[in-house]
Design a protein around this motif. Structure first.
Motif, PDB file in Angstrom:
ATOM      1  N   THR A  90       0.959  -1.228   0.043  1.00  0.00           N
ATOM      2  CA  THR A  90      -0.135   0.084  -0.092  1.00  0.00           C
ATOM      3  C   THR A  90       0.885   1.148  -0.181  1.00  0.00           C
TER       4      THR A  90
ATOM      5  N   CYS B  53      -2.222   5.071  -7.947  1.00  0.00           N
ATOM      6  CA  CYS B  53      -3.156   4.664  -6.836  1.00  0.00           C
ATOM      7  C   CYS B  53      -4.705   4.579  -7.441  1.00  0.00           C
TER       8      CYS B  53
ATOM      9  N   CYS C  72      -5.223  -1.759   5.664  1.00  0.00           N
ATOM     10  CA  CYS C  72      -4.305  -0.669   4.980  1.00  0.00           C
ATOM     11  C   CYS C  72      -4.886  -0.543   3.621  1.00  0.00           C
ATOM     12  N   LEU C  73      -5.494  -1.677   3.023  1.00  0.00           N
ATOM     13  CA  LEU C  73      -5.950  -1.594   1.550  1.00  0.00           C
ATOM     14  C   LEU C  73      -7.028  -0.489   1.183  1.00  0.00           C
TER      15      LEU C  73
ATOM     16  N   LYS D  11      -6.585   2.643   2.059  1.00  0.00           N
ATOM     17  CA  LYS D  11      -5.551   3.621   1.684  1.00  0.00           C
ATOM     18  C   LYS D  11      -5.877   3.777   0.212  1.00  0.00           C
ATOM     19  N   ILE D  12      -5.880   2.624  -0.604  1.00  0.00           N
ATOM     20  CA  ILE D  12      -5.783   2.676  -1.899  1.00  0.00           C
ATOM     21  C   ILE D  12      -7.312   2.540  -2.611  1.00  0.00           C
TER      22      ILE D  12
END
Length: 123
Positions: free
Chosen positions: A48, A59, A83-84, A86-87
């Motif tokens: 990420t 992104c 965390c994924l 964020k994308i």
């Protein structure tokens, strides 16, 4: 334990710098034993961050590719690997509740789809 596996991983990672390669790694930590997939989560945090560092175009391309492949089931992944978000952003809906065997099979399938997307020529 203690035979230099992490040193080898870091050496290979260093050799891959500058090439169009995302080399991600995660290390099993005995203190995180109660948290399933903690090593994979660490690897996806690296991934990420790598995508984010490449800029908004990368992104957006990654987000579109993942959403096209997984569609509404993206929450299955972001529940396990936050965390994924964020994308690909926070999912609009929560995954549909299913039985434990069905949930495992769904996760495996969606994970395979995700992995296929991030390992194509897009990256």
């Amino acid at each position: 334990s203690g035979v230099g596996k992490s040193a080898i991983v870091e050496y290979v990672k260093e050799k891959m710098k500058g090439k169009r390669v995302h080399f991600i790694s995660g290390k099993f930590d005995q203190l995180q034993q109660a948290r399933p997939l903690s090593a994979m989560n660490a690897a996806f945090i690296e991934y990420t961050n790598s995508i984010i560092q490449q800029g908004p175009t990368t992104c957006l391309e990654t987000k579109k590719a993942v959403i096209n492949a997984i569609n509404t089931d993206v929450g299955v992944l972001t529940d396990v690997f936050p965390c994924l978000c964020k994308i690909i952003g926070k999912p609009q809906t929560a995954p549909i509740e299913v039985g434990s065997i069905a949930a495992q099979n769904r996760f495996k399938f969606i994970f395979q789809m995700f992995f296929r997307v991030i390992t194509t020529q897009l990256h």
